[in-house]
Design an enzyme around this catalytic site. Structure first.
Site: not given
Length: 454
Positions: A133-134, A157, A209-210, A231-232, A265, A359
């Site tokens: 969402w960021n 998605k 995401g996470s 990509e975390l 991130c 984080e």
């Protein structure tokens, strides 16, 4: 969370809700993506795909005000930052349109014998993209653009709180002229996404995401032998070894920490400063952070808006409170009002504290004092993350040396917020497994076919 709704974090008001797709709609999307790949990707030329993507870039610019307004109400991004994100998304799409021919060009191989050999790139098929969402536009385009150029088709998605922006972006690709099935927005549940990843028609999955989400998706992809790109998270170090302008370095640190309301991130999160600069840096940095007030994200002069939701603010509050309980010193901030979180600085954090390994996803920073370059590098690398990093020094040799020693996918020396379409983005360790942006992104989901001629 599987319900798609727009909840304004600044007010807590639910502005719109969207129905989750039925299983029948998911199947229709899979059929359309597969058919589009079998037909469009194999009949269109690289130049034709580039022209469509260039038109998508134009439409981003034409609709920038509308898109920015959506981002503000979906996730609280300050409006000027939202406009900048749309512009950057357009730049990325345009970059891949401009680079399409070189990306897809045959790559000759010098062979040990007679004849010739080349590597020829071609598409794999439908891909599932699971977005956060960021950065509602930037995250999408850096996944979609290179893969559309290659000829893959996209099943996207969005994050549950970004259905309005993802729907608007889907319309951009449709209006740009991409055929039915080439790019589709899929409002799926986690269970449906698992089914899609396992489906024989899907050839790969990309997630931003996470760590938890990345591990879950990678497990499903691995079980079904699908290529996965992750990509975390990150806990990027901001290392200050020397400076001839402390005020500018401090401002760079503030900018790198508060960008996107502290929810990037690759935002600077751990500030590692050598002993002789530590006191002056921390004094100025704390004062500069404290001077920023979280305010209405719709205003043009807002620097810091709310975090993405009240739940996100509560989670950040718990991290800060726990750090203080465990012995950290709170230099400023640590309070919130709804989803608005005050800029926060922690000091005296030790490896025994939870926050040392975590984080902080919001406007919160940790400052560390170190003796020298070696201690700075050791501390920077003492993390399970390895996304980005920042080094400030007046010594060019030191900059090269430290950049080489840092365990991260990206190192920026004496500058921040310098992402650009041609620069690859990605990390190592638990920060991810892939690269986005630049030419490297177009190699993530592509068949590098060897053609050997005698």
């Amino acid at each position: 969370m599987t319900d798609y709704a727009v909840i304004n974090p600044a007010t807590g008001e639910t502005l719109a809700s969207f129905d989750t797709f039925t299983d029948a709609q998911i199947e229709q999307a899979l059929v359309a993506a597969d058919e589009a790949h079998r037909e469009w990707s194999r009949t269109s030329t690289v130049a034709e795909r580039a022209a469509l993507l260039r038109r998508a870039a134009e439409l981003h610019r034409e609709r920038r005000e509308e898109l920015a307004d959506i981002f503000v109400r979906e996730m609280g991004k300050p409006r000027e930052a939202a406009l900048g994100e749309v512009d950057f998304a357009a730049d990325i799409a345009e970059y891949y349109a401009d680079q399409a021919e070189s990306i897809m060009a045959d790559q000759p191989i010098a062979i040990l014998g007679d004849g010739s050999a080349i590597i020829r790139r071609s598409s794999l098929g439908p891909l599932v993209g699971i977005m956060p969402w960021n950065f509602p536009a930037y995250q999408i385009v850096r996944f979609a653009a290179p893969n559309l150029i290659v000829g893959n088709t996209i099943l996207l998605k969005p994050a549950p709180q970004c259905p309005e922006s993802s729907t608007a972006i889907e319309a951009i690709y449709h209006d740009a002229g991409f055929p039915k099935g080439a790019y589709q927005n899929v409002l799926a549940t986690n269970e449906q996404i698992a089914t899609m990843i396992a489906d024989w028609r899907v050839q790969g999955v990309s997630l931003t995401g996470s760590e938890r989400a990345g591990a879950a998706v990678a497990e499903i992809a691995g079980r079904n032998l699908k290529k996965v790109a992750l990509e975390l998270g990150g806990s990027d170090p901001f290392i200050v070894l020397s400076t001839d302008d402390l005020d500018a370095t401090v401002q760079a640190g503030v900018d790198a920490r508060l960008d996107n309301n502290g929810q990037a991130c690759n935002g600077a999160k751990r500030f590692i400063v050598v002993d002789d600069l530590y006191d002056a840096f921390v004094e100025k940095f704390t004062a500069a952070m404290a001077a920023v007030e979280a305010s209405d994200p719709t205003l043009d002069d807002t620097v810091l808006g709310p975090v993405s939701s009240e739940t996100a603010a509560e989670n950040l509050q718990k991290q800060i409170d726990q750090a203080v309980e465990q012995g950290a010193t709170l230099l400023t901030g640590g309070t919130r009002e709804g989803a608005f979180f005050a800029p926060t600085v922690l000091a005296d954090v030790t490896p025994a504290m939870n926050v040392y390994r975590e984080e902080l996803f919001g406007p919160a920073a940790v400052v560390y004092r170190v003796a020298d370059e070696d201690a700075a590098v050791d501390l920077a690398n003492d993390t399970t993350f390895g996304l980005g990093s920042y080094v400030f020094t007046t010594d060019a040799a030191q900059a090269e040396r430290v950049a080489d020693r840092i365990e991260a996918g990206m190192v920026y020396v004496n500058l921040v917020l310098a992402d650009s379409p041609e620069l690859p983005f990605g990390g190592v360790k638990r920060s991810g497994t892939s690269r986005e942006l630049g030419h490297l992104a177009a190699d993530e989901f592509v068949n590098k076919k060897l053609i050997r001629i005698g």
